[in-house]
Design a protein around this motif. Structure first.
Motif, PDB file in Angstrom:
ATOM      1  N   TYR A 193       0.874  -1.171   0.000  1.00 15.46           N
ATOM      2  CA  TYR A 193       0.000   0.000   0.000  1.00 15.46           C
ATOM      3  C   TYR A 193       0.911   1.222   0.000  1.00 15.46           C
ATOM      4  O   TYR A 193       1.480   1.598   1.025  1.00 15.46           O
ATOM      5  CB  TYR A 193      -0.921   0.013   1.214  1.00 15.46           C
ATOM      6  CG  TYR A 193      -1.966  -1.086   1.156  1.00 15.46           C
ATOM      7  CD1 TYR A 193      -3.172  -0.850   0.493  1.00 15.46           C
ATOM      8  CD2 TYR A 193      -1.735  -2.320   1.745  1.00 15.46           C
ATOM      9  CE1 TYR A 193      -4.120  -1.853   0.421  1.00 15.46           C
ATOM     10  CE2 TYR A 193      -2.687  -3.316   1.680  1.00 15.46           C
ATOM     11  CZ  TYR A 193      -3.876  -3.094   1.012  1.00 15.46           C
ATOM     12  OH  TYR A 193      -4.833  -4.077   0.932  1.00 15.46           O
ATOM     13  N   GLY A 245      -1.969   5.592   1.625  1.00 15.01           N
ATOM     14  CA  GLY A 245      -3.215   5.295   2.291  1.00 15.01           C
ATOM     15  C   GLY A 245      -3.199   3.967   3.011  1.00 15.01           C
ATOM     16  O   GLY A 245      -2.258   3.176   2.924  1.00 15.01           O
ATOM     17  N   TYR A 303      -5.408   6.944  -3.157  1.00 17.35           N
ATOM     18  CA  TYR A 303      -4.755   5.747  -2.630  1.00 17.35           C
ATOM     19  C   TYR A 303      -3.921   5.142  -3.754  1.00 17.35           C
ATOM     20  O   TYR A 303      -4.322   5.219  -4.940  1.00 17.35           O
ATOM     21  CB  TYR A 303      -5.782   4.724  -2.132  1.00 17.35           C
ATOM     22  CG  TYR A 303      -6.542   5.182  -0.903  1.00 17.35           C
ATOM     23  CD1 TYR A 303      -6.155   4.745   0.372  1.00 17.35           C
ATOM     24  CD2 TYR A 303      -7.627   6.040  -1.002  1.00 17.35           C
ATOM     25  CE1 TYR A 303      -6.841   5.170   1.502  1.00 17.35           C
ATOM     26  CE2 TYR A 303      -8.327   6.469   0.113  1.00 17.35           C
ATOM     27  CZ  TYR A 303      -7.924   6.036   1.373  1.00 17.35           C
ATOM     28  OH  TYR A 303      -8.601   6.446   2.478  1.00 17.35           O
TER      29      TYR A 303
END
Length: 1955
Positions: free
Chosen positions: A1423, A1426, A1454
């Motif tokens: 990731y 985010g 994101y």
């Protein structure tokens, strides 16, 4: 009789023996002392004054004397009387005479006055008259005072009449005399002129000059006034004296008028309406005057023009009329080659068989022709003229460009940035004009990689990246368009460019992978593969192989296969320790240098369910029993799970309870509960289970709660007693308040006795079932009350049956908590009667008239009618007896009686013996106990009888009236007299009938004046003579009448407009080209007038352009003046004007429409001469090619065009196409083949349907465009080949080939369509060579045999193709890792999306074959931006939301890293990780808000439109459209809707501005809501605020007054009384609304208070009685600028108080008096309506007296003068005597019963008296009396002085005795009377402004001395009666000093003050 003549000796005797000396005297009847007793004979009557009965003395001829004779007795003489009648005999001693006024002129019907006379009296003085000789048209009236003409006379027959008038009296013997006179007749104009002969003929040539005389007209008139000649015909004149008709020149045969009718009028010089006519008919002959003339003309004609086509028209003009106008044309020179022909209409055509072609003519040097045209007219010896016409033929674009070759080729290398010249295309165009042959090049369609220079044709490569893998060859169609690209001609060729390849580095389909796994995943499990179909890496160089590895910093929980890229778990996972694992996959090729790519992999670990939910739940709860289903009971809250993964919870509830639980844990009521129905509590169990989607299984927790049901007041009370009950209650029962009434179940006391009762089923709470009773309705007067606990009904106050006899009470029952019964009980109460109402007359004063002489009994009033006498009671209480209380004599002599309930007369009345008026007092007594009585006054007026009939002066009269007489004009006065008096002698008039019946006349009913009430039209009147029967009638009873006959003759005038006959055709059609002089219309006219006014001439007032019509003046024939051309104008309008010959002349107009019908004189014309089009060769039969369109200026069949087609180039192949004869649509008729013929030239013909038909042509060139209609054909197919698995890149496998029969589309392109799943093979698209595409890319173990599908495409659009198969045997293995389809992915998802919402899909591909090596797996590697809110499907690559926590306002972006690997063992991973960027889109989840909740501002009311008031603003946390703000006024709110009319709120800026004018007087403020919206959807969100705007005042309204103020004031008013109050309104505020009052001009009589507007008397100047004072009043405000009202009229009338004012004493307080004053005046006025129906009662002032209020009242007889319309009319005041008759019963001031009636119940009048009256002035106040007193005083003073002197002298002398004192009882001398000087001094002391004056009143206002006062009237002065001035001082001061400004009235009507 002469004076002294003896008349008669009386015979008088006395039987006494003595005392017999008798003396007589005349004691009566001796008017004027005509008679006397003889001095010597006291018993003889003599003439004292001579008696002359004849005129002029006309003394009486009979006398009746009363004579008294007395004896000589003593001490008292005895007397006897007698009546002596004396008649004087007459003698006929005067001759009757008659005289005429000198200079009398007599007209027919006129009455000439005669003055007859006879001085004799009696019959000797009456006379009759006669005329001689007999048979004349004259007669004399019976009274001999008028000479009347009885019939028409004719001067030409008899010019004069000698007459003798004889007048003869009726005496005996009769006397007579005669008068001779002559009636001479003056001439009148009664003969019409006559023309003999009446018709004349003449002719002349149109070129003739003026001719005089042309003819001479002869007419005559028998009258002496003479005649004159008149004519108004153009080109002709007539001598007014001689009748010579002359031609003045100017007539022209060629205008279309060849004949003239000259009307000559012979007009009587004395009357223009009398005339005769003669007609002169003149013919004009034709002369050929003019030569045809041309105007030089030049025209341009575009090529091509074909034989028969119209080129132009060349027309000559000739002013001559037909047949001498132009008839033929010919070409005399300029066309040696014979290209042109001309017809007789001047139309020039291309000669059949010839063609005008610019290129051919240019080669021959003939592009311009100069033609000489000759025109000839139609005369027998024709005249000719020539003209020059230049025709220039112009070039058009009619040649198509031609390419130098059909295909152009070139070569480029892939990756090359740009190439300046790849190849060059070229084309040519054969057109001559430079613009037409200028060519522009373009690609169609345009190409991304190549462009062509539009001018040079150079083909260049663009900067776009061209890949060999995408294109081996590029084929582009290129267009060559002439006319610099404008066309329409186009050629097509093909550019074919070959692409060569270069080597490139490998790429991956993704760069980020994000797989998700559970924490309990087994070791060795594969997560994903880098060589799967969706996630893989590849290298465009087939010789390269890829390898996979993890970077050194990657997570150690995973391992990757170096060849397949498969990512597997190598170490156990623990979600609680680490939920994400990150690694980087390296993908490398084996080239030099080594090229690589990376894929970032983030593995998300999901949780496993380990813990049960824990919640908060109450142990007990309650809910009211009336709760609705779904009502909230309690909630299970705060549920949590120790598992790290966010979970949701499922809730379940136990069965058998009336509750339900929601998905959020809210417990609600699922079915109704009832406290009164057990149970009253429930045990509820809620089971909560976790439901995390990623966790296997679920865990449950249960909570228990006891729920108690609470009682609610949910049962309505219900009545147990009947719903309807009855009760009879006496109206007196209310006197004892609280008396309970008895209720029964039946009406009238029937049925059983019951009580009101109700029950309530509620339990638990006593307030829910304790009942309260109430009366809900029906007791509008509050007569009853009810016990709220028991329901017993009692009386609450006095009842009144007459006010309401029946009541229905609605009784309700409610419990103490307020719940009412659903039904109510009705109690019907009947109130029984008691005698509590006295009889009532409709009015207290009735008036009726009785005619004297009527025989009794006559009914005066019938009181049996309810409208005449009523009693509000019923039964015996309403049985009435009627009686006369007073006003008649005692029986049996009473004049009136009551019969039953009828008042009637008992005698016949005579005004000679009976009084003129009777006032009766009637009483009506009812039958109740005790009895009650009502009274009324009846005034009976005795009116005079009608004896004499009205008489007209003459019985009939004849007259004439012109028809132009104005409506309302007086025609005749038919007055009559009536010897009666009063109404019987008042004469009115009426028109009983008119023969024949007509409504033209009317008679004034008061004067008898006959006037015209409706206009007369001589020409349409049904008759020219009318007889009017006029009735005069009096107003007696019964009325008498007489009739007079008036004969009226109507004479004619020119009052009618000339008219068009309805038979005329106002709309006509004629053919075009009819030439000049054609008769279009014969217009028929008429004029209903007579004489010259009936003769009509015609002219054209206006006409449409071109003007081609004329009209003859007298015959009204419309003709053409030019050749009509429909194409120039199809519909002509002509306004024809009619003029009569009356004086003044009258006119009329009408519109005529002439429609030209079509001739076939126009050839069809195409909008173009040549057009170019194209059609594909594969077009189906019937396919559209193009549509041609031709127009024809003609209409109908002449303009109906039919299309046909021939071959233009003579090839005869036009049959390949067809054309629609009606639409011009050209379609394909046969199969086309470009290879056989590429272009067709078609000639289209447009032929009209005229006779003969005309044809126009155009050329259509059709280009056949090539289509791809041949499929490529493989050579030696199918194919087989073999290749070693180690074959290097580029090794030949096989060469294939194909052919194509198409030329344009024969360029072939080869490709491998399918079978090469790994891209191991490639084919040269141009040569068909197939070779290996990769080095060592083949793997026999994986795929040992490759079946390839080969496709060959031509360059058609769309291309045609052929397929075949190629079987390739492989002997080696070459595998591939997955590669990402895209290098990165960007997705968008809306915030707040729930778990499992799909975000997007990522995909990698793997070139390996299945079923294992090409299966791809996915995982999230990391990731990058985010939190871990997303997951990816390991098999599909679908990315979805894993945590419902997306909030754009917290984070809007994101970024994930995703990896992919294939399923082989070992697996291969995509070289690069895939980066996925997810953008969070805004959801509209925030309301917009205003910056303030409350805005306010202040504006002036006069701000301009557009004024900016304030600006509102707001904000919204959302973005995009969701944050776009919209401002609005909330118009759903009433205040907002109202404000939006005046203000505009800009929706985008928030600027609030004024959009309509403000007016503070209508709206002083605005308080309204405003809304703010965002621009979001689903939903749109909003907020609100309030705006408060104060509107400030400006002085924009002037004060407003009523238009009229009206008041009265007594002349004696002392200035302290308020006469009237002027009130203005001004809606402004502050100084602008502060009003002051002023007179518009100064007045010396009245003051006005500037502040209050109160008007009072100005006592510095006296006012006159009975005078109207008017003054204009204005009001001004104090604003800036200061505004002033319009002036209003104030009327004030003065009147004497002692004649009209009555004082009324009221027993009431001052405050009550003032509050009820208006009602008092209204009720006083009602008492007078019997005599004064429209009266008004006024109030002057009031004062207090002995505790009472004394009001000063007066009355006006009517209210007409309350209107400004009657401002100059005197007001009619009611005399105080009439007011007293109605208001005062006796002289002591007792009010009449009418003032004690119901209207005066609250006013308590105790006394009525007149205003104090003035007496006559005593002598000692007259000037002469004062003078005598002064003289007497002086004399007395002198005597007194002498007496004093004597006494003093005597005292000194000692003489005389002492004088005794006067007795004590002797009264003192009264003080001397107050002298005038004293009075004036007193007035001056009190009121120094008063001065002596000759008129007016003076009043002492101080009680000085003995309280004496003096009043002065206009003529006499007297002391006011002592009783008036002996009143106490306080009263005097109150009455006369302290008159206060009491309210005197209120405005009514149009501003009149009601007093």
């Amino acid at each position: 009789l002469a004076s002294g003549s003896a008349v008669v000796a009386l015979s008088v005797t006395d039987p006494d023996a003595s005392n017999t000396a008798i003396t007589c005297s005349i004691i009566g009847g001796n008017t004027g002392s005509v008679f006397k007793m003889n001095a010597g004979n006291p018993k003889q009557i003599d003439v004292n004054i001579a008696i002359e009965p004849d005129k002029p003395t006309s003394q009486a001829t009979s006398y009746v004397l009363a004579v008294a004779c007395a004896d000589s007795g003593s001490p008292t003489a005895l007397t006897s009387t007698a009546t002596v009648s004396i008649s004087v005999s007459l003698t006929n001693d005067n001759v009757p005479t008659a005289n005429f006024p000198s200079g009398t002129n007599i007209a027919v019907g006129d009455i000439t006055t005669i003055v007859p006379n006879d001085n004799d009296a009696g019959a000797d003085g009456t006379f009759t008259c006669s005329l001689s000789p007999a048979g004349s048209p004259f007669s004399v009236s019976a009274a001999c005072d008028k000479l009347v003409m009885t019939s028409l006379v004719d001067r030409e027959t008899i010019a004069s009449y000698p007459m003798i008038l004889t007048i003869k009296d009726d005496g005996s013997p009769a006397s007579s005399s005669t008068v001779s006179f002559t009636v001479s007749l003056s001439d009148i104009n009664d003969n019409y002129p006559v023309c003999t002969p009446s018709t004349y003929l003449a002719s002349f040539a149109e070129t003739s000059p003026a001719i005089s005389p042309l003819v001479t007209v002869t007419c005559s008139d028998a009258d002496t006034f003479g005649i004159s000649y008149y004519s108004n015909t153009t080109y002709f004149t007539v001598d007014s004296n001689t009748g010579v008709v002359s031609y003045t020149g100017g007539a022209d045969y060629d205008t279309g008028v060849s004949s003239y009718k000259v009307v000559v009028y012979a007009v009587d010089k004395n009357d223009a309406n009398q005339y005769a006519t003669a007609n002169v008919y003149v013919t004009v002959t034709n002369v050929n005057e003019f030569t045809p003339t041309f105007t030089t003309k030049t025209v341009s004609v575009p090529e091509p023009r074909y034989g028969g086509q119209l080129v132009t028209s060349f027309v000559a003009s000739d002013a001559d009329a037909s047949p001498d106008n132009v008839k033929s044309y010919r070409i005399t020179s300029g066309d040696s080659s014979g290209y042109f022909s001309i017809n007789n209409a001047g139309d020039i055509y291309v000669t059949p068989g010839r063609t005008l072609d610019y290129e051919a003519l240019s080669a021959a040097g003939l592009t311009s022709f100069i033609l000489t045209i000759e025109a000839a007219d139609g005369a027998s010896t024709p005249l000719t003229g020539t003209g020059s016409l230049t025709i220039s033929v112009t070039d058009i674009n009619d040649n198509t460009p031609i390419f130098t070759q059909s295909t152009y080729t070139g070569t480029v290398t892939e990756g090359t940035a740009t190439v300046a010249t790849v190849t060059t295309v070229a084309a040519t165009d054969a057109d001559i004009t430079a613009a037409f042959k200028t060519i522009q090049y373009s690609f169609s369609p345009t190409n991304t990689y190549f462009t062509v220079d539009p001018t040079s044709g150079v083909v260049s490569k663009t900067a776009a990246d061209l890949k060999y893998d995408s294109f081996q060859t590029v084929s582009i169609p290129v267009l060559a368009i002439d006319n610099s690209g404008a066309g329409p001609n186009t050629a097509t060729a093909t550019v074919v460019i070959s692409v060569t390849s270069v080597n490139v580095a490998p790429t991956c389909t993704v760069t980020v992978l994000t797989p998700t796994v559970q924490e309990d995943m087994a070791l060795g499990t594969q997560l994903l593969s880098m060589t799967s179909p969706t996630t893989h890496c590849s290298d465009s160089n087939s010789l390269q192989t890829l390898s996979y590895s993890l970077s050194a910093d990657s997570d150690n929980h995973f391992a990757i296969h170096p060849s397949t890229g498969a990512l597997v778990l190598s170490k156990n996972l623990d979600f609680e320790n680490t939920s994400n694992h990150y690694m980087t996959v390296l993908v490398k090729d084996n080239g030099s240098p080594v090229m690589s790519a990376t894929i970032v992999v983030t593995v998300s670990v999901t949780d496993v369910n380990e813990y049960a939910p824990v919640c908060t739940s109450p142990t007990s709860a309650s809910i009211p029993e009336d709760s609705a289903v779904s009502a909230a009971v309690y909630s299970v809250t705060g549920c949590a799970d120790s598992d790290k993964t966010v979970t949701t919870f499922n809730y379940a509830i136990n069965s058998g309870v009336p509750f339900a639980v929601s998905t959020a844990g809210a417990v609600t009521l699922s079915s109704a509960v009832d406290y009164e129905t057990p149970p009253t509590s429930y045990v509820v169990e809620i089971a909560i289970s976790d439901t995390a989607p990623s966790l296997g299984g679920f865990k449950t927790t249960t909570y228990t709660t006891t729920v108690t049901i609470l009682p609610v007041n949910d049962n309505n009370p219900a009545f147990t007693s009947p719903t309807t009950l009855y009760s009879d209650v006496a109206e007196s029962s209310g006197t004892a308040v609280g008396t309970a009434i008895t209720l029964t179940t039946g009406s009238g006391g029937s049925g059983s006795t019951v009580s009101i009762a109700a029950t309530d089923a509620d339990k638990g709470n006593s307030s829910h079932y304790t009942i309260v009773y109430a009366i809900a309705s029906g007791d509008t007067h509050g007569w009853f009350s009810i016990n709220p606990n028991t329901g017993v009904i009692s009386t609450a106050q006095q009842l009144d049956r007459e006010q309401l006899s029946t009541l229905t009470l609605t009784v309700t029952a409610r419990d103490m908590a307020g719940l009412a019964a659903t039904v109510s009980t009705n109690v019907i109460i009947t109130v029984t009667d008691e005698n509590d109402n006295a009889p009532v007359f409709p009015t207290k004063h009735l008036t009726i008239n009785v005619t004297e002489g009527n025989t009794p009994p006559n009914t005066l009033f019938d009181f049996s009618s309810a409208t005449m006498l009523t009693d509000a009671d019923v039964g015996a209480n309403a049985n009435l007896n009627l009686a006369i209380q007073s006003g008649v004599m005692a029986a049996p002599n009473e004049e009136f009686e009551i019969s039953g309930k009828i008042l009637r007369t008992k005698k016949t009345f005579s005004l000679a013996t009976d009084g003129p008026q009777y006032i009766l007092v009637l009483t009506a007594t009812d039958g109740g106990l005790p009895t009650l009585t009502g009274t009324a006054t009846v005034t009976v007026n005795i009116v005079e009888a009608n004896l004499v009939t009205p008489t007209f002066a003459v019985g009939s009269y004849t007259m004439s009236v012109p028809e132009t007489t104005a409506v309302g004009a007086s025609l005749y006065n038919a007055s009559a007299t009536d010897a009666d008096h009063g109404l019987s002698g008042t004469v009115s008039y009426g028109l009983s009938s008119v023969s024949p019946v007509a409504s033209y006349f009317a008679v004034d009913n008061k004067t008898g004046n006959v006037f015209l009430q409706n206009a007369i039209d001589y020409d349409t009147a049904t008759s020219k003579v009318f007889e009017l029967y006029i009735v005069a009638y009096d107003k007696g009873t019964p009325p008498r009448s007489n009739t007079f006959t008036l004969t009226v003759s109507i004479t004619d005038a020119n009052d009618n407009d000339p008219q068009f006959n309805t038979t005329n055709s106002f709309s006509k059609s004629i053919a075009e080209n009819v030439g000049t002089g054609f008769v279009v219309n014969n217009i028929v006219t008429y004029d209903v007038d007579t004489g010259l006014g009936g003769n009509v001439t015609c002219s054209i007032a206006s006409q449409s352009s071109p003007a081609i019509f004329a009209i003859s003046t007298y015959s009204c024939v419309m003709t053409t003046t030019a050749n009509p051309d429909r194409e120039a104008l199809a519909v002509h309008t002509v306004t024809v004007k009619l003029t009569d010959l009356g004086t003044p002349a009258r006119t009329n107009q009408a519109l005529f429409t002439i429609t030209l019908t079509d001739l076939n004189d126009n050839t069809p014309t195409f909008s173009f001469a040549q057009m170019v089009t194209s059609v594909p060769e594969n077009s189906a039969i019937g396919a559209a090619v193009t549509t041609v369109y031709a127009t024809d200026a003609d209409t109908g069949t002449n303009g109906a065009i039919a299309y046909s087609m021939i071959s233009n180039d003579g090839a005869g192949d036009h049959g390949n196409f067809s054309i629609s004869a009606t639409t011009g649509a050209i379609t394909v008729a046969q199969t086309l083949d470009r290879e056989q013929k590429a272009m067709y030239s078609l000639r289209v013909l447009a032929t009209d349907s005229g006779s003969p038909p005309l044809t126009g042509t155009c050329v259509v060139n059709v280009t056949i465009t090539d289509i791809n209609d041949n499929t490529p054909t493989w050579v030696s197919a199918p194919y087989t080949a073999s290749v070693s698995e180690s074959a290097p890149l580029g090794e030949l496998v096989i060469t294939v080939s194909a052919t194509d029969r198409d030329s344009t589309f024969g360029v072939l392109t080869y490709s491998i369509a399918s079978g090469d799943t790994l891209g191991l093979f490639r084919i040269n698209s141009a040569t068909g060579r197939i070779e290996t595409a990769k080095s060592s890319g083949l793997d026999r173990e994986s795929v040992g045999l490759w079946n390839l599908t080969l496709v060959v495409n031509d360059n058609g659009s769309p291309p045609l193709s052929a397929t075949t198969s190629l079987t390739v045997t492989v002997t080696d293995v070459n595998e591939f890792a997955p590669a990402w389809v895209n290098s990165s992915y960007n997705f968008r998802i809306i915030e707040n999306s729930p778990v499992s919402t799909l975000v997007g899909n990522v995909r990698a591909t793997d070139n390996d074959a299945g079923p294992v090596n090409n299966v791809i797996y996915y995982a999230i590697d990391a990731y990058l931006l985010g939190d871990n809110y997303f997951s990816i499907s390991s098999t599909t690559g679908d990315i979805s939301v894993s945590t419902a926590a997306l909030d754009r306002e917290t984070r809007d972006t994101y970024q994930l890293r995703v990896v992919a690997w294939d399923g082989a063992t070992p697996s291969k991973t995509a070289t690069n990780c895939l980066t996925v960027t997810i953008y969070i889109d805004d959801a509209n989840d925030h309301d917009p808000v205003y910056s303030k909740s409350y805005y306010n501002a202040t504006v002036k009311e006069d701000v301009s439109i557009g004024y900016n008031v304030l600006t509102v603003s707001g904000s919204d946390l959302d973005t995009g459209n969701n944050a776009v703000l919209i401002y609005r006024i909330n118009t759903t709110d009433t205040a907002g809707a109202f404000a939006s009319y005046f203000f505009n709120l800009d929706s985008s800026t928030g600027l609030l501005s004024v959009q309509r004018s403000l007016d503070r007087e209508n709206s002083s403020y605005f308080h309204f809501p405003i809304l703010i919206y965002d621009n979001g959807t689903a939903p749109q969100r909003s907020g609100s605020a309030s705006v408060y705007i104060i509107v400030e005042d400006v002085n924009d309204n002037a004060p407003s007054l009523a238009s009229f103020y009206n008041a009265e004031v007594p002349e004696v008013d002392d200035g302290n009384m308020k006469i009237a109050t002027i009130t203005a309104t001004d809606p402004d505020t502050g100084s602008g609304g502060s009003v002051s009052y002023y007179w518009n001009s100064n007045t010396p009589y009245f003051n006005i208070d500037a502040t209050t507007g109160i008007i009072t008397r100005n006592t510095l100047n006296s006012v006159e009685e009975y005078k109207i004072y008017t003054q204009d009043v204005v009001a001004r405000d104090s604003g800036s600028p200061q505004l002033t009202s319009s002036a209003s009229k104030v009327r004030i009338d003065t009147f004497p108080a002692d004649e009209y004012i009555v004082l009324i004493h009221f027993s009431m307080s001052e405050a009550d008096y003032l509050s009820r004053l208006s009602t008092i005046k209204t009720n006083l006025a009602k008492t007078l309506v019997g005599k004064y129906p429209n009266n008004r009662v006024g109030h002057w002032k009031y004062h207090s007296h002995n505790g009472n209020i004394v009001g000063y009242f007066y009355a006006l007889a009517n209210t007409d003068t309350d209107s400004i319309s009657y401002i100059t009319v005197d007001k009619k005041f009611v005399p105080y005597s009439d007011l007293l008759a109605f208001w005062r019963f006796d002289s002591s001031g007792t009010p009449t019963d009418i003032l004690k009636g119901s209207d005066f119940t609250n006013t308590q009048i105790v006394k009525v008296e007149p205003y104090p009256q003035t007496a006559s002035t005593p002598w000692y106040e007259e000037w002469w009396g004062i003078l005598l007193l002064v003289l007497a005083g002086l004399a007395a003073a002198a005597l007194l002085a002498a007496a004093i002197y004597g006494l003093v002298f005597c005292a000194k002398a000692g003489c005389g005795a002492q004088t005794p004192s006067a007795p004590a009882s002797q009264p003192a001398k009264p003080p001397p009377p107050i002298k005038e000087r004293q009075i004036l001094e007193l007035n001056q002391d009190k009121h120094p402004r008063h001065h002596p004056k000759p008129k007016g009143r003076y009043l002492i206002k101080e009680n000085q001395g003995q309280n004496k006062g003096v009043q002065e009237t206009s003529n006499n002065r007297t002391t006011t009666p002592k009783a008036e001035f002996d009143k106490p001082q306080q009263q005097q001061n109150s009455t006369y000093d302290n008159g206060r400004a009491s309210p005197v009235g209120s405005l009514g009507g149009d501003g009149a003050l009601d007093f």
